[in-house]
Structure formats: C-alpha cells, structure tokens
Design a protein around this motif. Structure first.
Motif, short mmCIF file in Angstrom:
data_model
loop_
_atom_site.label_atom_id
_atom_site.label_comp_id
_atom_site.label_asym_id
_atom_site.label_seq_id
_atom_site.Cartn_x
_atom_site.Cartn_y
_atom_site.Cartn_z
N UNK A 18 45.47 -19.79 30.48
CA UNK A 18 45.85 -19.72 31.89
C UNK A 18 45.62 -18.32 32.44
N UNK A 19 45.94 -17.30 31.64
CA UNK A 19 45.67 -15.92 32.04
C UNK A 19 44.18 -15.68 32.22
N UNK A 20 43.37 -16.20 31.29
CA UNK A 20 41.92 -16.05 31.38
C UNK A 20 41.36 -16.72 32.63
N UNK A 21 42.02 -17.78 33.08
CA UNK A 21 41.57 -18.50 34.28
C UNK A 21 42.01 -17.80 35.56
N UNK A 22 42.86 -16.77 35.44
CA UNK A 22 43.26 -16.01 36.61
C UNK A 22 44.69 -16.18 37.08
N UNK A 23 45.57 -16.72 36.23
CA UNK A 23 46.97 -16.92 36.63
C UNK A 23 47.62 -15.59 36.99
N UNK A 24 48.38 -15.60 38.07
CA UNK A 24 49.18 -14.43 38.45
C UNK A 24 50.43 -14.34 37.59
N UNK A 25 51.05 -15.50 37.38
CA UNK A 25 52.28 -15.60 36.59
C UNK A 25 52.23 -16.87 35.77
N UNK A 26 52.78 -16.82 34.57
CA UNK A 26 52.90 -17.99 33.71
C UNK A 26 54.35 -18.02 33.22
N UNK A 27 54.98 -19.20 33.33
CA UNK A 27 56.35 -19.34 32.85
C UNK A 27 56.48 -20.69 32.14
N UNK A 28 57.54 -20.83 31.39
CA UNK A 28 57.80 -22.09 30.69
C UNK A 28 59.28 -22.41 30.72
N UNK A 76 39.81 -24.20 37.50
CA UNK A 76 39.31 -23.66 36.24
C UNK A 76 40.38 -23.76 35.16
N UNK A 77 41.62 -23.48 35.53
CA UNK A 77 42.73 -23.59 34.57
C UNK A 77 42.88 -25.02 34.06
N UNK A 78 42.74 -25.99 34.96
CA UNK A 78 42.82 -27.39 34.55
C UNK A 78 41.73 -27.71 33.54
N UNK A 79 40.52 -27.22 33.79
CA UNK A 79 39.42 -27.46 32.85
C UNK A 79 39.72 -26.83 31.49
N UNK A 131 49.95 -24.80 38.84
CA UNK A 131 49.44 -25.77 37.87
C UNK A 131 50.52 -25.89 36.80
N UNK A 132 50.91 -27.12 36.48
CA UNK A 132 51.91 -27.32 35.44
C UNK A 132 51.51 -28.46 34.52
N UNK A 133 52.01 -28.39 33.29
CA UNK A 133 51.72 -29.43 32.29
C UNK A 133 52.78 -29.37 31.20
N UNK A 134 53.04 -30.51 30.59
CA UNK A 134 53.89 -30.55 29.41
C UNK A 134 53.01 -30.34 28.20
N UNK A 135 53.39 -29.40 27.35
CA UNK A 135 52.60 -29.07 26.17
C UNK A 135 53.51 -29.04 24.95
N UNK A 136 52.90 -29.14 23.77
CA UNK A 136 53.65 -28.97 22.53
C UNK A 136 54.03 -27.50 22.40
N UNK A 137 55.21 -27.24 21.91
CA UNK A 137 55.67 -25.86 21.75
C UNK A 137 54.69 -25.03 20.94
N UNK A 138 54.04 -25.65 19.98
CA UNK A 138 53.10 -24.93 19.12
C UNK A 138 51.86 -24.46 19.89
N UNK A 139 51.60 -25.00 21.08
CA UNK A 139 50.44 -24.62 21.89
C UNK A 139 50.74 -23.48 22.85
N UNK A 140 51.98 -23.05 22.94
CA UNK A 140 52.40 -22.13 24.00
C UNK A 140 51.54 -20.88 24.10
N UNK A 141 51.40 -20.14 23.02
CA UNK A 141 50.66 -18.87 23.08
C UNK A 141 49.21 -19.09 23.49
N UNK A 142 48.56 -20.08 22.93
CA UNK A 142 47.14 -20.34 23.25
C UNK A 142 46.98 -20.78 24.69
N UNK A 143 47.88 -21.63 25.18
CA UNK A 143 47.79 -22.09 26.56
C UNK A 143 48.08 -20.94 27.53
N UNK A 144 49.04 -20.10 27.21
CA UNK A 144 49.31 -18.93 28.06
C UNK A 144 48.07 -18.04 28.18
N UNK A 145 47.37 -17.81 27.07
CA UNK A 145 46.15 -17.01 27.10
C UNK A 145 45.08 -17.67 27.98
#
Length: 102
Positions: A91-101, A21-24, A75-89
């Motif tokens: 991943x959390x919505x998809x059920x992530x236990x922990x998110x780090x960068x 789900x996170x990948x999607x 699950x890991x991916x390279x993202x633009x720094x400007x996407x960090x907050x949105x991508x963290x949200x």
C-alpha cells in the motif's frame, strides 16, 4: 501454530489512480479477492481524490472540472494477520498517505 486471524487494513490515497493501483497490488501480489476490497471516500463528501491524475487531467485544458476533487480516498480489505507487513509495504508502494489496521 500459525495465526490465522483476520484484520481490516485501511489506506488513504490522494488520487483515484493511486487507489486503483493499490487494489491491483492487493489482488495480484497478495491474492485478495476483488469483491473483498472496498474503495470509498475517506470523508462524507463524494470525491475522485484530492489531486488530479489519470482521467481527471485533460490534455487540452488542464484539470477537468466535472469530477469532484474534494477529499481523499480510502481503500480497505480484510486480510490475514500474517499478511500485515507485506500488505502495508504494498500500500505504501502504491502511494498511501496513511495505513492503519484494526
């Protein structure tokens, strides 16, 4: 001037279903190309997650025993720094236990 640097984001999931789900979310909501997203065991053991879900559950006998449930999934991916907050949200919505960068 916009910050166009990239960073690697990592998220840990209990089930393969949540990782998928996170990948999607990453692909559909954030435009990250599927080949740029990686899914692997979070430990040195082969695993389908640490809890049964989706195809790991048989409707007749309960939990299947043919897929190892021996650890979490990363699950890991390279993202633009400007996407960090949105991508963290996402991943959390998809059920992530922990998110780090990094």
């Amino acid at each position: 001037m916009a910050d166009d640097s990239t960073m690697t984001i990592r998220a840990i999931f209990v089930t393969r279903e949540a990782a998928d789900l996170a990948v999607e979310h990453l692909v559909q909501q954030h435009g990250i190309a599927r080949p740029d997203i990686f899914i692997q065991s979070a430990t040195d053991r082969n695993t389908a997650g640490s809890a049964p879900s989706g195809g790991d559950v048989s409707h007749n006998d309960g939990v299947r025993r043919d897929a190892p449930l021996e650890g979490e999934i990363e699950v890991s991916a390279d993202i633009a720094s400007s996407q960090l907050a949105a991508v963290q949200r996402s991943l959390g919505d998809a059920g992530a236990l922990r998110v780090s960068q990094r």
